[in-house]
Design a protein around this motif. Structure first.
Motif, PDB file in Angstrom:
ATOM      1  N   LEU A  50     -18.349 -67.478  43.643  1.00 43.04           N
ATOM      2  CA  LEU A  50     -17.708 -68.336  44.644  1.00 43.04           C
ATOM      3  C   LEU A  50     -16.627 -67.565  45.380  1.00 43.04           C
ATOM      4  O   LEU A  50     -15.790 -66.904  44.747  1.00 43.04           O
ATOM      5  CB  LEU A  50     -17.086 -69.570  43.984  1.00 43.04           C
ATOM      6  N   TYR A  51     -16.645 -67.665  46.707  1.00 41.96           N
ATOM      7  CA  TYR A  51     -15.569 -67.064  47.506  1.00 41.96           C
ATOM      8  C   TYR A  51     -14.904 -68.158  48.333  1.00 41.96           C
ATOM      9  O   TYR A  51     -15.587 -68.892  49.059  1.00 41.96           O
ATOM     10  CB  TYR A  51     -16.091 -65.975  48.442  1.00 41.96           C
ATOM     11  N   PHE A  52     -13.577 -68.252  48.235  1.00 43.71           N
ATOM     12  CA  PHE A  52     -12.808 -69.225  49.011  1.00 43.71           C
ATOM     13  C   PHE A  52     -11.880 -68.482  49.958  1.00 43.71           C
ATOM     14  O   PHE A  52     -11.073 -67.654  49.519  1.00 43.71           O
ATOM     15  CB  PHE A  52     -11.990 -70.130  48.086  1.00 43.71           C
ATOM     16  N   HIS A  53     -12.023 -68.784  51.245  1.00 44.42           N
ATOM     17  CA  HIS A  53     -11.163 -68.136  52.239  1.00 44.42           C
ATOM     18  C   HIS A  53      -9.982 -69.049  52.544  1.00 44.42           C
ATOM     19  O   HIS A  53     -10.158 -70.182  53.009  1.00 44.42           O
ATOM     20  CB  HIS A  53     -11.941 -67.849  53.524  1.00 44.42           C
ATOM     21  N   LEU A  54      -8.789 -68.544  52.226  1.00 50.85           N
ATOM     22  CA  LEU A  54      -7.542 -69.281  52.479  1.00 50.85           C
ATOM     23  C   LEU A  54      -6.801 -68.502  53.554  1.00 50.85           C
ATOM     24  O   LEU A  54      -6.098 -67.538  53.267  1.00 50.85           O
ATOM     25  CB  LEU A  54      -6.738 -69.394  51.180  1.00 50.85           C
ATOM     26  N   PRO A  55      -6.939 -68.891  54.815  1.00 51.02           N
ATOM     27  CA  PRO A  55      -6.729 -67.978  55.937  1.00 51.02           C
ATOM     28  C   PRO A  55      -5.303 -67.825  56.459  1.00 51.02           C
ATOM     29  O   PRO A  55      -5.097 -67.069  57.401  1.00 51.02           O
ATOM     30  CB  PRO A  55      -7.596 -68.616  57.026  1.00 51.02           C
ATOM     31  N   PHE A  56      -4.330 -68.513  55.869  1.00 51.51           N
ATOM     32  CA  PHE A  56      -3.018 -68.569  56.530  1.00 51.51           C
ATOM     33  C   PHE A  56      -2.093 -67.411  56.145  1.00 51.51           C
ATOM     34  O   PHE A  56      -2.035 -66.982  55.002  1.00 51.51           O
ATOM     35  CB  PHE A  56      -2.326 -69.896  56.210  1.00 51.51           C
ATOM     36  N   CYS A  57      -1.363 -66.942  57.152  1.00 52.35           N
ATOM     37  CA  CYS A  57      -0.270 -65.975  56.969  1.00 52.35           C
ATOM     38  C   CYS A  57       0.903 -66.432  57.844  1.00 52.35           C
ATOM     39  O   CYS A  57       0.703 -67.111  58.854  1.00 52.35           O
ATOM     40  CB  CYS A  57      -0.679 -64.572  57.392  1.00 52.35           C
ATOM     41  N   ARG A  58       2.103 -66.032  57.443  1.00 46.34           N
ATOM     42  CA  ARG A  58       3.270 -66.401  58.241  1.00 46.34           C
ATOM     43  C   ARG A  58       3.329 -65.601  59.549  1.00 46.34           C
ATOM     44  O   ARG A  58       3.691 -66.120  60.601  1.00 46.34           O
ATOM     45  CB  ARG A  58       4.556 -66.179  57.447  1.00 46.34           C
ATOM     46  N   SER A  59       2.950 -64.318  59.475  1.00 47.10           N
ATOM     47  CA  SER A  59       3.010 -63.472  60.666  1.00 47.10           C
ATOM     48  C   SER A  59       1.954 -62.386  60.560  1.00 47.10           C
ATOM     49  O   SER A  59       1.382 -62.155  59.497  1.00 47.10           O
ATOM     50  CB  SER A  59       4.402 -62.842  60.822  1.00 47.10           C
ATOM     51  N   ALA A  60       1.707 -61.692  61.661  1.00 47.07           N
ATOM     52  CA  ALA A  60       0.641 -60.705  61.734  1.00 47.07           C
ATOM     53  C   ALA A  60       1.066 -59.358  61.172  1.00 47.07           C
ATOM     54  O   ALA A  60       2.158 -58.865  61.465  1.00 47.07           O
ATOM     55  CB  ALA A  60       0.202 -60.524  63.185  1.00 47.07           C
ATOM     56  N   CYS A  61       0.183 -58.764  60.362  1.00 44.17           N
ATOM     57  CA  CYS A  61       0.290 -57.347  60.007  1.00 44.17           C
ATOM     58  C   CYS A  61      -0.660 -56.621  60.961  1.00 44.17           C
ATOM     59  O   CYS A  61      -1.854 -56.938  61.002  1.00 44.17           O
ATOM     60  CB  CYS A  61      -0.137 -57.111  58.565  1.00 44.17           C
ATOM     61  N   TYR A  62      -0.145 -55.677  61.730  1.00 45.22           N
ATOM     62  CA  TYR A  62      -0.910 -55.130  62.847  1.00 45.22           C
ATOM     63  C   TYR A  62      -2.162 -54.365  62.430  1.00 45.22           C
ATOM     64  O   TYR A  62      -3.091 -54.214  63.230  1.00 45.22           O
ATOM     65  CB  TYR A  62      -0.023 -54.234  63.700  1.00 45.22           C
ATOM     66  N   PHE A  63      -2.213 -53.877  61.193  1.00 46.57           N
ATOM     67  CA  PHE A  63      -3.369 -53.111  60.734  1.00 46.57           C
ATOM     68  C   PHE A  63      -4.519 -54.008  60.286  1.00 46.57           C
ATOM     69  O   PHE A  63      -5.639 -53.541  60.085  1.00 46.57           O
ATOM     70  CB  PHE A  63      -2.967 -52.232  59.539  1.00 46.57           C
ATOM     71  N   CYS A  64      -4.262 -55.299  60.101  1.00 46.19           N
ATOM     72  CA  CYS A  64      -5.171 -56.183  59.373  1.00 46.19           C
ATOM     73  C   CYS A  64      -6.435 -56.501  60.175  1.00 46.19           C
ATOM     74  O   CYS A  64      -6.367 -56.865  61.355  1.00 46.19           O
ATOM     75  CB  CYS A  64      -4.450 -57.481  59.000  1.00 46.19           C
ATOM     76  N   GLY A  65      -7.588 -56.417  59.493  1.00 46.21           N
ATOM     77  CA  GLY A  65      -8.856 -56.755  60.120  1.00 46.21           C
ATOM     78  C   GLY A  65      -9.414 -58.081  59.659  1.00 46.21           C
ATOM     79  O   GLY A  65     -10.551 -58.421  59.981  1.00 46.21           O
ATOM     80  N   CYS A  66      -8.634 -58.838  58.897  1.00 42.88           N
ATOM     81  CA  CYS A  66      -9.109 -60.116  58.353  1.00 42.88           C
ATOM     82  C   CYS A  66      -9.044 -61.231  59.391  1.00 42.88           C
ATOM     83  O   CYS A  66      -8.338 -61.123  60.396  1.00 42.88           O
ATOM     84  CB  CYS A  66      -8.271 -60.512  57.137  1.00 42.88           C
ATOM     85  N   ASN A  67      -9.779 -62.302  59.115  1.00 47.35           N
ATOM     86  CA  ASN A  67      -9.715 -63.494  59.958  1.00 47.35           C
ATOM     87  C   ASN A  67      -8.579 -64.374  59.457  1.00 47.35           C
ATOM     88  O   ASN A  67      -8.667 -64.976  58.383  1.00 47.35           O
ATOM     89  CB  ASN A  67     -11.048 -64.243  59.902  1.00 47.35           C
ATOM     90  N   VAL A  68      -7.506 -64.437  60.239  1.00 46.14           N
ATOM     91  CA  VAL A  68      -6.252 -65.031  59.786  1.00 46.14           C
ATOM     92  C   VAL A  68      -5.762 -66.072  60.791  1.00 46.14           C
ATOM     93  O   VAL A  68      -5.954 -65.936  62.001  1.00 46.14           O
ATOM     94  CB  VAL A  68      -5.179 -63.932  59.617  1.00 46.14           C
ATOM     95  N   VAL A  69      -5.106 -67.113  60.271  1.00 52.72           N
ATOM     96  CA  VAL A  69      -4.421 -68.109  61.088  1.00 52.72           C
ATOM     97  C   VAL A  69      -2.927 -67.978  60.790  1.00 52.72           C
ATOM     98  O   VAL A  69      -2.505 -68.064  59.636  1.00 52.72           O
ATOM     99  CB  VAL A  69      -4.895 -69.536  60.752  1.00 52.72           C
ATOM    100  N   TYR A  70      -2.137 -67.752  61.828  1.00 56.24           N
ATOM    101  CA  TYR A  70      -0.696 -67.567  61.636  1.00 56.24           C
ATOM    102  C   TYR A  70       0.023 -68.908  61.827  1.00 56.24           C
ATOM    103  O   TYR A  70      -0.151 -69.576  62.842  1.00 56.24           O
ATOM    104  CB  TYR A  70      -0.148 -66.534  62.627  1.00 56.24           C
ATOM    105  N   THR A  71       0.810 -69.288  60.817  1.00 60.43           N
ATOM    106  CA  THR A  71       1.522 -70.557  60.904  1.00 60.43           C
ATOM    107  C   THR A  71       2.676 -70.572  59.911  1.00 60.43           C
ATOM    108  O   THR A  71       2.687 -69.825  58.936  1.00 60.43           O
ATOM    109  CB  THR A  71       0.585 -71.748  60.601  1.00 60.43           C
TER     110      THR A  71
END
Length: 457
Positions: A50-71
């Motif tokens: 099982l893989y669960f994607h929990l997509p939230f981050c507070r702010s962007a890391c410029y190197f990151c290639g993940c699918n992220v929602v900033y909030t």
């Protein structure tokens, strides 16, 4: 001894082969109905990952290639959990959730950006549907050390999590500023100590070389600090600069990226340093202690590879849950919507949030077996492939074998036509992406100057 002089000239754009066919081949004609049909006909004796994607981050890391929602808004996270719970309910109508679960992974985003209560709610919803976890299941979580409390870790360990992976990237102040991720050494040291105190024995640490302002000397210090924390595994990735795919990467000044010669020197030193400090190289970017199950698996030729990277848990159907998650079975791939609105709209309509996928044909399944075995264990039993698929390997893959000749001449690969085996030597393992590319039927159709992938070196 690795011969790096043979190594540098092979840098070219190529897939990382977390799947075959690779994600660019997924298409939208694979629908929710397609996935429902797959689930209805799956072998119920096969185990689940099982893989669960929990997509939230507070702010962007410029190197990151993940699918992220900033909030920074709690209501957005609560809303996401609501939909995650509803997706699980929809999924349980089509999937036999009594099948044994041998692996579960929380990825992100930053899973521990969710509060203690939110993590409890997510795990509770999962366990209300999937009640048959193996006693030795690998249950892991990606963690940003800046967002972890003892209370959160207690929730994880009390619910069976036995492996954590800490994102570090680099300890140098200037590099951290350039990638918009300030993470002092003490922060990382504290969470490593916390995990060990909680009884977690498998601790991975991610580092990246090729970041802005990195030098040979600064990365040496990053390695020294990382090893001082004594993780059981280290993943040392080559930074994939793909600004055409990730807008945040456009904030990185490309003139500050280290030259290929510097990256090569860093890689050479990394291998020597880690091996002199008790780690063994596992493939192109992983290192593990000799008593770690990854190392033991590759010694036995039992290592596997999926969207979570290298794993010892093969032979399972991967079920992806949450925004942009990817699932995989014997003859399919499926991916959820990447946009939150589309993800929510599907669930509101009472259907699984499938965005695209792929049904593998016989050639895909064959090539997947070849590529994934070589990517994982750096050798191939040709006779076994011939028996499993009813082919003459050297006839079927005549073009690929021809393309391997330069690697043979450089003594990076041995193609034993009598014993019917392929072996990749130590230097070759670092070029494994290059070595398997001739077996990729889709890649051969794309001119080399049109290939939109990260560089292999």
């Amino acid at each position: 001894m690795i011969d790096f002089d043979k190594f540098a000239k092979y840098s070219k754009a190529g897939p990382r082969y977390t799947s075959y066919p690779t994600a660019p081949e997924f298409h939208e004609s694979f629908t929710c109905k397609s996935y429902e049909d797959v689930l209805a006909t799956q072998d119920k004796s096969r185990k689940l990952s099982l893989y669960f994607h929990l997509p939230f981050c507070r702010s962007a890391c410029y190197f990151c290639g993940c699918n992220v929602v900033y909030t920074s808004k709690e209501d957005k996270k609560e809303r996401y959990i609501d939909y995650l719970v509803r997706e699980l309910e929809l999924l349980s109508k089509h999937l036999d959730t009594s099948r044994e679960v041998i692996q579960m992974h929380f990825g992100g985003g930053t899973p521990t950006f969710f509060s203690t209560a939110q993590l409890e709610r997510i795990i509770g919803a999962i366990k209300s549907h999937f009640k048959n976890f193996a006693k030795d299941a690998e249950i892991s979580c990606e963690i940003d050390p800046r967002y972890l409390t003892k209370e959160q870790l207690d929730v994880l360990t009390c619910n069976g999590f036995n492996r954590v992976s800490y994102g570090v990237q680099d300890f140098n102040d200037e590099v951290q500023k350039a990638i918009h991720r300030i993470q002092p050494y003490d922060v990382t040291a504290n969470v490593v100590k916390m995990a060990k105190s909680a009884g977690i024995k498998s601790i991975n640490m991610d580092l990246i070389y090729g970041l802005p302002y990195q030098t040979f000397e600064t990365f040496k210090e990053t390695l020294r600090l990382a090893v001082s924390l004594d993780p059981s595994r280290l993943a040392v990735f080559n930074y994939a600069h793909v600004p055409w795919m990730k807008k945040t990467m456009r904030k990185i000044d490309e003139t500050t990226l280290p030259l290929p010669s510097v990256k090569l020197a860093i890689m050479r030193y990394t291998i020597d340093y880690l091996e002199s400090n008790g780690y063994k190289m596992i493939g192109m970017d992983h290192f593990a202690k000799p008593d770690d199950e990854l190392f033991l698996a590759i010694e036995k030729g039992e290592l596997h590879r999926n969207f979570q990277g290298y794993t010892t848990k093969g032979g399972a159907d991967l079920i992806g849950i949450g925004l942009t998650s990817i699932g995989e079975g014997l003859n399919h791939y499926v991916q959820n919507f990447k946009e939150m609105d589309a993800y929510e709209n599907a669930i509101d309509a009472g259907v699984l949030p499938v965005h695209r996928g792929l049904t593998l044909n016989d050639d895909d399944v064959l090539r997947k077996a070849v590529i994934m075995e070589m990517m994982s264990n750096f050798k191939l039993n040709i006779a076994g492939i011939e028996q499993a698929f009813g082919i003459d390997f050297f006839d079927y893959f005549a073009d690929a074998i021809k393309a391997l000749e330069p690697f043979e001449q450089e003594e990076l690969v041995v193609v034993d036509r009598v014993a019917k085996k392929i072996f990749v030597n130590t230097t070759g393992t670092l070029l494994i992406r290059n070595i398997v590319m001739p077996f990729d039927a889709y890649l051969q159709k794309i001119p080399e100057d049109k290939r939109r992938f990260s560089k292999t070196v």
